[in-house]
Design a protein around this motif. Sequence first.
Motif, PDB file in Angstrom:
ATOM      1  N   LEU A  39      -3.257  -5.915  -5.061  1.00  0.00           N
ATOM      2  CA  LEU A  39      -2.875  -4.598  -4.967  1.00  0.00           C
ATOM      3  C   LEU A  39      -2.433  -3.905  -6.317  1.00  0.00           C
ATOM      4  O   LEU A  39      -1.868  -4.768  -7.247  1.00  0.00           O
ATOM      5  CB  LEU A  39      -1.507  -4.622  -3.989  1.00  0.00           C
ATOM      6  CG  LEU A  39      -1.657  -5.052  -2.629  1.00  0.00           C
ATOM      7  CD1 LEU A  39      -0.484  -4.976  -1.826  1.00  0.00           C
ATOM      8  CD2 LEU A  39      -2.753  -4.550  -1.592  1.00  0.00           C
ATOM      9  N   LEU A  41      -1.579   0.298  -8.542  1.00  0.00           N
ATOM     10  CA  LEU A  41      -1.160   1.623  -8.466  1.00  0.00           C
ATOM     11  C   LEU A  41      -2.131   2.213  -7.990  1.00  0.00           C
ATOM     12  O   LEU A  41      -3.470   2.297  -8.297  1.00  0.00           O
ATOM     13  CB  LEU A  41      -0.548   2.012  -9.908  1.00  0.00           C
ATOM     14  CG  LEU A  41       0.257   1.098 -10.731  1.00  0.00           C
ATOM     15  CD1 LEU A  41       0.560   1.767 -12.171  1.00  0.00           C
ATOM     16  CD2 LEU A  41       1.626   1.456  -9.749  1.00  0.00           C
ATOM     17  N   LYS A  42      -1.622   3.195  -6.940  1.00  0.00           N
ATOM     18  CA  LYS A  42      -2.581   4.210  -6.289  1.00  0.00           C
ATOM     19  C   LYS A  42      -3.199   5.095  -7.496  1.00  0.00           C
ATOM     20  O   LYS A  42      -4.468   5.412  -7.006  1.00  0.00           O
ATOM     21  CB  LYS A  42      -1.574   5.173  -5.439  1.00  0.00           C
ATOM     22  CG  LYS A  42      -2.336   5.608  -4.437  1.00  0.00           C
ATOM     23  CD  LYS A  42      -1.674   6.516  -3.314  1.00  0.00           C
ATOM     24  CE  LYS A  42      -2.338   7.052  -2.219  1.00  0.00           C
ATOM     25  NZ  LYS A  42      -1.495   7.383  -1.181  1.00  0.00           N
ATOM     26  N   CYS A  60      -6.656  -2.919  -3.244  1.00  0.00           N
ATOM     27  CA  CYS A  60      -5.867  -1.791  -2.452  1.00  0.00           C
ATOM     28  C   CYS A  60      -4.680  -1.196  -3.083  1.00  0.00           C
ATOM     29  O   CYS A  60      -4.383  -1.972  -4.067  1.00  0.00           O
ATOM     30  CB  CYS A  60      -5.408  -2.440  -1.063  1.00  0.00           C
ATOM     31  SG  CYS A  60      -6.631  -3.043  -0.001  1.00  0.00           S
ATOM     32  N   ASP A  61      -4.387  -0.007  -2.597  1.00  0.00           N
ATOM     33  CA  ASP A  61      -3.067   0.550  -3.507  1.00  0.00           C
ATOM     34  C   ASP A  61      -2.022  -0.177  -2.934  1.00  0.00           C
ATOM     35  O   ASP A  61      -2.003  -0.655  -2.007  1.00  0.00           O
ATOM     36  CB  ASP A  61      -3.190   1.959  -3.161  1.00  0.00           C
ATOM     37  CG  ASP A  61      -2.594   2.429  -1.982  1.00  0.00           C
ATOM     38  OD1 ASP A  61      -1.562   2.820  -1.779  1.00  0.00           O
ATOM     39  OD2 ASP A  61      -3.745   2.126  -1.022  1.00  0.00           O
ATOM     40  N   VAL A  62      -0.857  -0.343  -3.779  1.00  0.00           N
ATOM     41  CA  VAL A  62       0.280  -0.965  -3.475  1.00  0.00           C
ATOM     42  C   VAL A  62       1.261   0.144  -2.933  1.00  0.00           C
ATOM     43  O   VAL A  62       2.194   0.849  -3.473  1.00  0.00           O
ATOM     44  CB  VAL A  62       1.022  -1.736  -4.614  1.00  0.00           C
ATOM     45  CG1 VAL A  62       1.269  -0.824  -5.909  1.00  0.00           C
ATOM     46  CG2 VAL A  62       2.162  -2.529  -4.405  1.00  0.00           C
ATOM     47  N   SER A  63       1.153   0.053  -1.281  1.00  0.00           N
ATOM     48  CA  SER A  63       1.778   0.949  -0.622  1.00  0.00           C
ATOM     49  C   SER A  63       2.375   0.314   0.371  1.00  0.00           C
ATOM     50  O   SER A  63       1.625  -0.801   0.735  1.00  0.00           O
ATOM     51  CB  SER A  63       1.364   2.383  -0.617  1.00  0.00           C
ATOM     52  OG  SER A  63       0.093   1.924   0.356  1.00  0.00           O
ATOM     53  N   ALA A  64       3.248   0.817   1.358  1.00  0.00           N
ATOM     54  CA  ALA A  64       3.903   0.191   2.371  1.00  0.00           C
ATOM     55  C   ALA A  64       2.906   0.146   3.487  1.00  0.00           C
ATOM     56  O   ALA A  64       2.773  -0.826   4.230  1.00  0.00           O
ATOM     57  CB  ALA A  64       5.241   0.758   2.862  1.00  0.00           C
ATOM     58  N   SER A  65       1.964   1.375   3.382  1.00  0.00           N
ATOM     59  CA  SER A  65       1.086   1.295   4.439  1.00  0.00           C
ATOM     60  C   SER A  65      -0.123   0.316   4.225  1.00  0.00           C
ATOM     61  O   SER A  65      -0.562  -0.332   5.160  1.00  0.00           O
ATOM     62  CB  SER A  65       0.415   2.776   4.726  1.00  0.00           C
ATOM     63  OG  SER A  65      -0.151   3.247   3.360  1.00  0.00           O
ATOM     64  N   SER A  66      -0.335   0.105   2.788  1.00  0.00           N
ATOM     65  CA  SER A  66      -1.478  -1.129   2.550  1.00  0.00           C
ATOM     66  C   SER A  66      -0.893  -2.524   3.131  1.00  0.00           C
ATOM     67  O   SER A  66      -1.558  -3.217   3.669  1.00  0.00           O
ATOM     68  CB  SER A  66      -1.670  -1.265   1.093  1.00  0.00           C
ATOM     69  OG  SER A  66      -2.279  -0.030   0.878  1.00  0.00           O
TER      70      SER A  66
END
Length: 81
Positions: A39, A41-42, A60-66
């Motif tokens: 993961l 940064l977006k 992938c981007d580092v987000s809660a949804s990912s």
Amino acid sequence: KYVFCYHPHGILSLGAWGTFATDALGFSEKFPGIDHRLLTLKLNFKTPWVREYFLWHGLCDVSASSFKRILAKGAGSAVVV
């Protein structure tokens, strides 16, 4: 389900890239059956050609949804932060 943490990290850590995105150190042989995603940064997905290169390598981007989407795949799923 696994969460691997890599430190020290940066905006784009070359050590994490070499270890997890390219499988240069044989992660898949040492941990068979684990489907891991690195993961980042977006913001790193804003430049079109960089975005495609990262997606090609499975980043992938580092987000809660990912996190939720990747770990919901079931046993053997992993994220690398």
